[in-house]
Structures are given as C-alpha cells and as structure tokens.
Scaffold this motif. Sequence first.
Motif: not given
Length: 337
Positions: A158-176
């Motif tokens: 669960l902790g890895r999932q929270v970190r991993r999906w946030y890392d994905q967010w930093t890779r793909v986000q197009t706006r704050p």
Amino acid sequence: MAVQGLDLPKLQAYVEEHVPGTGPLTAELLHGGRSNLTYRLTDGTQTWVLRRPPLGGLTPSAHDMKREYTVVAALYGHGVPVARPIVQCEDDSVIGAPFAVVEFVDGRVIRTRDELDALTDAEVHDCAFALIDALAALHAVDPASVGLGSFGKAQGYLGRQVRRWYDQWTRVQTRPLPDVETLHERLAAMTPEESGASIVHGDFRIDNAILGPSDVTEVRALVDWEMSTLGDPLSDLGLHIAYSDPAFDPVLAGGAAATSTRMPPADELVARYAKTSGRDVPDWPFYLALGYFKAAVIAEGIHARFVAGKTVGEGFETVGGAVEPLAAVGVRALGSQ
C-alpha cells in the motif's frame, strides 16, 4: 493494409516462427482500451489478440507486456478465467515495442451503457455479482501454487502504491491540481497495514471481462493484466468501485457501462465481495480513496498522451476533465479522518 502500431510483415515472420503453420495474417485495432493498444489477429483459421503499449507511452511500468503475459500464463487452467497464452515478445525490433499474444476468446464485452441497457435489471445485478465472484476467485489463488510467489512483494504494497502513483503523476501531469496533491498527502499519512496478500488484477471493471454471448453471468476471461502484481486484494475492490463513479465516465469515452447507475450500489458490491471471499473489509475509506487516486492519475496519463498527439482512435478530448473531479471525490472519501 498498414495498421498503425504494428509492423505486419515482421509480425508475420515472428508468429510463423513461434506458431508453426500460421497463414497470412490480417490485423485490426479493436475497440476498448484507453491504455495499451489491442488488436485482433487472424490467419483465417486461428484468431488471436495482440496487446502492445500505447504509442509514446509516458508511464512504462503501467504498460508491462511481460508482466501481463506472465500472470495470464500462470493463471490459465487454475480456476481464474483467462485467455490461453500463445507467445510474448520483448524484442522492440519486431513491431517497435514489446507485445503479447493470447487466444481470442469468443464472447460478449459490455462497454457501453446502451449494451448494458439491453439487459434486464436482474441480468445487470447478477452480472455485477458474477464479476465480484471472479475477483474473489482470483484473490483466493495461492500465488506460489501457480509459480507467482516472486511476482511482487506484498508486504509494504500500500505504501509503495501511494508513492508509485504519485511518481506517475509527476511524470504525466499537464497542470497543477491541488486536490491530487491533497489526496496524495492524506493517503501517505494514513496508510494502513495490508489486509492480506494475493494476486491483484490492478484494472478490474466490467469492460475488462469477456462474458458469455447469451449468459452475462458467465465470465469467460478477465483481460488487461498489465498492472497486475502481488498485493493487497482490497486495492482491487477500491479501484473497481472508483471506476463505477460517473466522474470516470469521460475516461471511457462517455456512456460507459462501468459508470451506469443501473449497476448495484457500492455497498452491495462490497458486501458481496466480503461474503464470497470470506475477507473482512477494514479501512475501507483508505482503499476507496486510493482507487480514486489511481483513477485520477490514469486519466491524466491518457490526457497527457492526447495532448502530445500520441493517442490512436477517438474520444480522448474529454478525458482531462475527469481528473479533478476524481481527485475531489477521493479527498471526500477520506472524510475528516
């Protein structure tokens, strides 16, 4: 005829080598799938399905063809409905990306609300419960017994999932988007111990299942396994419920069966899962919010590929509008905890 995303002559040579007796192949891009690209292949006698990552994929770990093929090959014949595995290729020189081929499963895929509305209320209800039962059957499989004991590390999942999906967010986000940040912070602060360990699908919803042509309570194959791993089974349930929110509808091109209000309410699905699986469902707000977090990041990844001109097909222009509402619902799911 050229098919975008495939080098058919090279694919022909590869399949002939690994499946002797293959005739001339034709291919078509199938409907469905806002992530990996899915094609139907046939030589006129045999029919298969080929899956490859999207063009210009930005989140490599979410498009892992080897992972998808490995779990399908392991589960085949062990009480979980999956397609028969054919061949998997990691050599980018064949079609430009890794790919996996499985046998085509004849059946019915319910993607749209119109397709769902062709069913009676009883059929919709029983179909939804049959899917929950299939999910429980997956979670009942002992990973080591099918050769998947090292498929992932369940402890700390669960902790890895929270970190991993946030890392994905930093890779793909197009706006704050502040709600995404808030959701991540709160999930990280309240991550519970795992409720258990099992094989998790990672992308479970009605349109990722092939049903019987005339009996929608017959689940013939679960598909789209590229995010599968070993982890907490309740994460699958949380994402399944998040996918049913109308806020997710634009991600599925609108009018999706998964988000129809004709489907049973979330509390009934959770109760069915608890009864069928024999599992308790502790810390439910966390699992539900984690599902919304994943759904929001998935939507942003699709939107980012659309903005970059890397999508194939139509219906991507509205996906970006789903991200903020999904994150907001995820924040609300945590309440004042």
